[in-house]
Design an enzyme around this catalytic site. Structure first.
Site, PDB file in Angstrom:
ATOM      1  N   GLU A   1      -8.331   6.929 -34.798  1.00 15.47           N
ATOM      2  CA  GLU A   1      -8.700   8.383 -34.711  1.00 15.47           C
ATOM      3  C   GLU A   1     -10.160   8.933 -34.267  1.00 15.47           C
ATOM      4  O   GLU A   1     -10.184  10.019 -33.909  1.00 15.47           O
ATOM      5  CB  GLU A   1      -8.438   8.776 -36.166  1.00 15.47           C
ATOM      6  CG  GLU A   1      -9.574   8.681 -37.358  1.00 15.47           C
ATOM      7  CD  GLU A   1     -10.024   7.190 -37.427  1.00 15.47           C
ATOM      8  OE1 GLU A   1     -11.117   6.651 -37.542  1.00 15.47           O
ATOM      9  OE2 GLU A   1      -8.926   6.151 -37.130  1.00 15.47           O
TER      10      GLU A   1
ATOM     11  N   ASP B   1     -17.055   4.597 -42.482  1.00 13.10           N
ATOM     12  CA  ASP B   1     -16.574   5.138 -41.064  1.00 13.10           C
ATOM     13  C   ASP B   1     -17.473   6.461 -40.462  1.00 13.10           C
ATOM     14  O   ASP B   1     -17.124   6.982 -39.496  1.00 13.10           O
ATOM     15  CB  ASP B   1     -15.039   5.389 -41.036  1.00 13.10           C
ATOM     16  CG  ASP B   1     -14.412   5.039 -39.686  1.00 13.10           C
ATOM     17  OD1 ASP B   1     -15.148   4.257 -38.839  1.00 13.10           O
ATOM     18  OD2 ASP B   1     -13.113   5.472 -39.677  1.00 13.10           O
TER      19      ASP B   1
ATOM     20  N   LYS C   1     -19.411   9.825 -34.669  1.00 11.93           N
ATOM     21  CA  LYS C   1     -18.116   9.782 -35.288  1.00 11.93           C
ATOM     22  C   LYS C   1     -18.614   9.897 -36.797  1.00 11.93           C
ATOM     23  O   LYS C   1     -19.434   9.026 -37.522  1.00 11.93           O
ATOM     24  CB  LYS C   1     -17.420   8.358 -35.042  1.00 11.93           C
ATOM     25  CG  LYS C   1     -16.080   8.448 -35.963  1.00 11.93           C
ATOM     26  CD  LYS C   1     -15.634   6.880 -35.775  1.00 11.93           C
ATOM     27  CE  LYS C   1     -14.582   6.679 -36.687  1.00 11.93           C
ATOM     28  NZ  LYS C   1     -13.982   5.207 -36.538  1.00 11.93           N
TER      29      LYS C   1
ATOM     30  N   LYS D   1      -3.894   1.526 -42.900  1.00 14.03           N
ATOM     31  CA  LYS D   1      -4.383   0.268 -43.037  1.00 14.03           C
ATOM     32  C   LYS D   1      -3.920  -0.477 -44.217  1.00 14.03           C
ATOM     33  O   LYS D   1      -3.425  -0.144 -45.188  1.00 14.03           O
ATOM     34  CB  LYS D   1      -5.946   0.386 -43.143  1.00 14.03           C
ATOM     35  CG  LYS D   1      -6.572   1.224 -42.065  1.00 14.03           C
ATOM     36  CD  LYS D   1      -8.125   1.442 -42.557  1.00 14.03           C
ATOM     37  CE  LYS D   1      -9.019   2.175 -41.310  1.00 14.03           C
ATOM     38  NZ  LYS D   1      -9.204   1.251 -40.079  1.00 14.03           N
TER      39      LYS D   1
ATOM     40  N   ASP E   1     -11.598   6.554 -43.926  1.00 11.38           N
ATOM     41  CA  ASP E   1     -10.327   6.407 -42.971  1.00 11.38           C
ATOM     42  C   ASP E   1      -9.091   5.539 -43.909  1.00 11.38           C
ATOM     43  O   ASP E   1      -9.567   4.135 -44.004  1.00 11.38           O
ATOM     44  CB  ASP E   1     -10.852   5.798 -41.855  1.00 11.38           C
ATOM     45  CG  ASP E   1      -9.780   5.313 -40.812  1.00 11.38           C
ATOM     46  OD1 ASP E   1      -8.801   5.828 -40.878  1.00 11.38           O
ATOM     47  OD2 ASP E   1      -9.946   4.642 -39.914  1.00 11.38           O
TER      48      ASP E   1
ATOM     49  N   ASP F   1      -4.511   5.448 -36.620  1.00 12.94           N
ATOM     50  CA  ASP F   1      -5.715   4.977 -37.047  1.00 12.94           C
ATOM     51  C   ASP F   1      -6.561   4.668 -36.085  1.00 12.94           C
ATOM     52  O   ASP F   1      -7.649   4.137 -36.086  1.00 12.94           O
ATOM     53  CB  ASP F   1      -5.347   3.423 -37.606  1.00 12.94           C
ATOM     54  CG  ASP F   1      -6.560   2.721 -38.467  1.00 12.94           C
ATOM     55  OD1 ASP F   1      -7.414   3.470 -38.788  1.00 12.94           O
ATOM     56  OD2 ASP F   1      -6.461   1.497 -38.500  1.00 12.94           O
TER      57      ASP F   1
ATOM     58  N   ARG G   1     -11.955   7.955 -31.726  1.00  9.36           N
ATOM     59  CA  ARG G   1     -12.008   8.483 -30.326  1.00  9.36           C
ATOM     60  C   ARG G   1     -11.653  10.059 -30.288  1.00  9.36           C
ATOM     61  O   ARG G   1     -11.850  10.491 -29.181  1.00  9.36           O
ATOM     62  CB  ARG G   1     -11.271   7.560 -29.531  1.00  9.36           C
ATOM     63  CG  ARG G   1      -9.813   7.360 -29.947  1.00  9.36           C
ATOM     64  CD  ARG G   1      -9.159   6.066 -29.190  1.00  9.36           C
ATOM     65  NE  ARG G   1      -9.618   4.919 -30.020  1.00  9.36           N
ATOM     66  CZ  ARG G   1      -9.158   3.686 -29.901  1.00  9.36           C
ATOM     67  NH1 ARG G   1      -8.467   3.570 -28.638  1.00  9.36           N
ATOM     68  NH2 ARG G   1      -9.718   2.755 -30.297  1.00  9.36           N
TER      69      ARG G   1
END
Length: 517
Positions: free
Chosen positions: A361, A300, A277, A289, A282, A359, A363
């Site tokens: 995201e 991230d 990933k 967030k 993010d 959020d 996956r």
């Protein structure tokens, strides 16, 4: 942006070894271990090399007078006794040294790393910890390579205040064969370079490490190695049906990228695929967030950084196994073009996902990467990601979760233990799967809020396939907590990016070669 060449060669440490008596190798510091004392004792026991009791007696006396306990991460510096070619002696706590090999190695690794961090700004040290085996020597060398790290790439006025890592270290290992020492040092140096590179990528700010910049870094890092690199940008992603990457990245002016790395030695009879990933920042997208939760979100992309470092390290070590790495890179921002809660996107391969929380995201980009990786029919696929806050709720900030097919999950857990990283096998309960059912698409990107780490793993499992319907063995590693240290440094671990997962991914390949898996 910082100079790319400087980023490609993170300042490291020169590692050598010696069989000579302590007085024959000059250095600024001599590093000795202190074992934790028994209950009721006011100080620990300084572990002295054989035959050095008389010359180092003043050090033992000083440790007793200062009540040096020998606890892990306790580092004490005292003047070196006269007659020895050192300025100071560094006493590093080793706790109660375990007998079991993996735990003993990690104690040595951590104690060495703590001492090396303390020696930042100096030029040399002799590491005379209790080394009796090749495994001990490897652990000490790795601790030095991992502890010798400093990040100053984006400082200007305060750059001079960042002390350079210890420049060189000599592993004192009189009982270990020279050939074995050579192997230990080479491997430790390679692992250190890989971990330091992953840390550097995570530490760099998101305004300079956006998806295209990470892809460019990967190209340059692989130049001159046996790793080939190909990059898919927006047009190629759209043509290939990579709806997860496009959906997550469409809110940013910095478009998404899918980077494929391939190391394919001629004698390889196994093929492992690693999917990382790489959300370079993010914000949560339209499911924004809280501001305080965004401050560490440059981290991230730590999964992608770990995959890049692991593939390059495998090539440097010339491991006889094919490795493909997939870096799923996107920036998740809110804008008039961002994915909305309620949008339905199509992942590569055709499966549709209702996005109810933008959020969640990571996956989505991993789903694209997993499908692409499985299309090549590898023997195993492992994804690694800073995927869920639920990982930290379940396992804390230092232990990553491992999910997936039983055999591969066990192999990853064993690799983590052997590498000295804290990983714990977790289940994927079938009763959680229905919570991902959607009324308008094949599935939705969020499910039961309880067991969120496991629900995310179950989502990813939906995208693991293979040729002719045959399933590829798969494991998922959630490094949300261990990837970024918001507290003070400890052992060989610095503040901010830690390089979590790199050593486990490399060790998994080594175990596969050794065991024929």
């Amino acid at each position: 942006m910082p100079d790319v060449q400087d980023l490609l060669e993170p300042r490291g440490i020169e590692l050598t070894a010696t069989h000579k008596a302590l007085g024959r190798t000059a250095a600024h510091a001599l590093v000795l271990a202190v074992e934790k004392g028994r209950e009721g004792e006011t100080s620990g026991r300084v572990v002295l090399p054989a035959g050095e009791q008389r010359r180092l007696a003043p050090v033992v006396d000083a440790a007793a007078a200062l009540r040096v306990k020998g606890a892990a991460d306790e580092v004490t510096v005292v003047p070196a006794p006269s007659g020895l070619p050192f300025t100071v002696v560094v006493l590093t706590g080793i706790g109660v040294l375990p007998e079991e090999t993996a735990e003993r190695a990690e104690s040595l690794r951590r104690a060495t790393g703590a001492a090396v961090r303390r020696l930042a700004g100096t030029d040399s040290a002799v590491l005379a910890l209790p080394v009796t085996t090749e495994e001990d020597a490897a652990a000490v060398a790795e601790g030095a390579a991992l502890g010798a790290f400093a990040f100053a790439h984006q400082r200007a006025a305060t750059a001079a205040g960042v002390q350079a890592p210890l420049a060189s270290a000599v592993v004192h290992a009189p009982g270990v064969a020279r050939a074995a020492l050579g192997r230990c040092l080479d491997r430790a140096a390679a692992l250190g370079r890989g971990v330091r590179a992953a840390r550097t990528l995570v530490d760099l700010s998101p305004n300079v490490m956006f998806p295209e910049a990470v892809a460019d870094y990967a190209r340059r890092a692989a130049k001159g190695t046996r790793v080939s690199v190909s990059v898919l940008a927006e047009k190629e992603l759209a043509k290939g049906g990579y709806g997860g990457l496009l959906g997550v990245g469409q809110g940013s002016v910095h478009g998404p990228r899918l980077v494929k790395l391939e190391y394919a030695p001629a004698r390889a009879d196994k093929h492992y695929a690693y999917v990382g990933k790489g959300i370079t920042f993010d914000s949560g997208g339209l499911s924004l967030k809280p501001p305080a939760s965004m401050m560490t979100m440059k981290s991230d992309m730590a999964g992608a950084a770990a995959v890049l470092a692991a593939v390059l390290t495998a090539a440097e070590l010339e491991l006889p196994v094919k490795v493909t790495g997939w870096l799923c890179l996107a920036e998740n921002l809110p804008s008039s073009t961002a994915t909305r809660p309620g949008d339905v996107i199509t992942i590569r391969g055709g499966r549709t996902v209702e996005v109810l929380n933008t959020d969640a995201e990571g996956r989505l980009v991993l789903a694209d990467g997993l499908v692409a990786a499985c299309e090549e029919g590898p023997d195993a696929v492992v994804d690694i990601a800073t995927l869920t806050g639920a990982q930290m709720v379940a396992l804390g900030a230092r232990t990553f979760g491992i999910m997936g097919d039983d055999a591969l999950r066990t192999a990853v857990a064993e690799a983590a233990r052997g590498a000295g990283e804290a990983g714990w096998p977790m289940p994927l309960p079938e009763h959680l799967r229905p919570s991902l059912d959607s009324k308008v698409a094949d599935l939705k990107n969020i499910g039961d809020k309880n067991g969120g780490m496991l629900v995310a793993g179950i989502f990813l499992r939906e995208f693991v396939g293979g040729e002719d319907g045959a399933r590829v063995p798969w494991a998922h590693v959630d490094i949300a907590g261990p990837s970024f240290n918001e507290g003070s440094p400890y052992g060989y671990t610095p503040a901010e990016g830690t390089g979590a997962g790199v050593r486990t991914l490399v060790r998994l390949l080594e175990d596969a070669v050794a065991g024929g898996r």
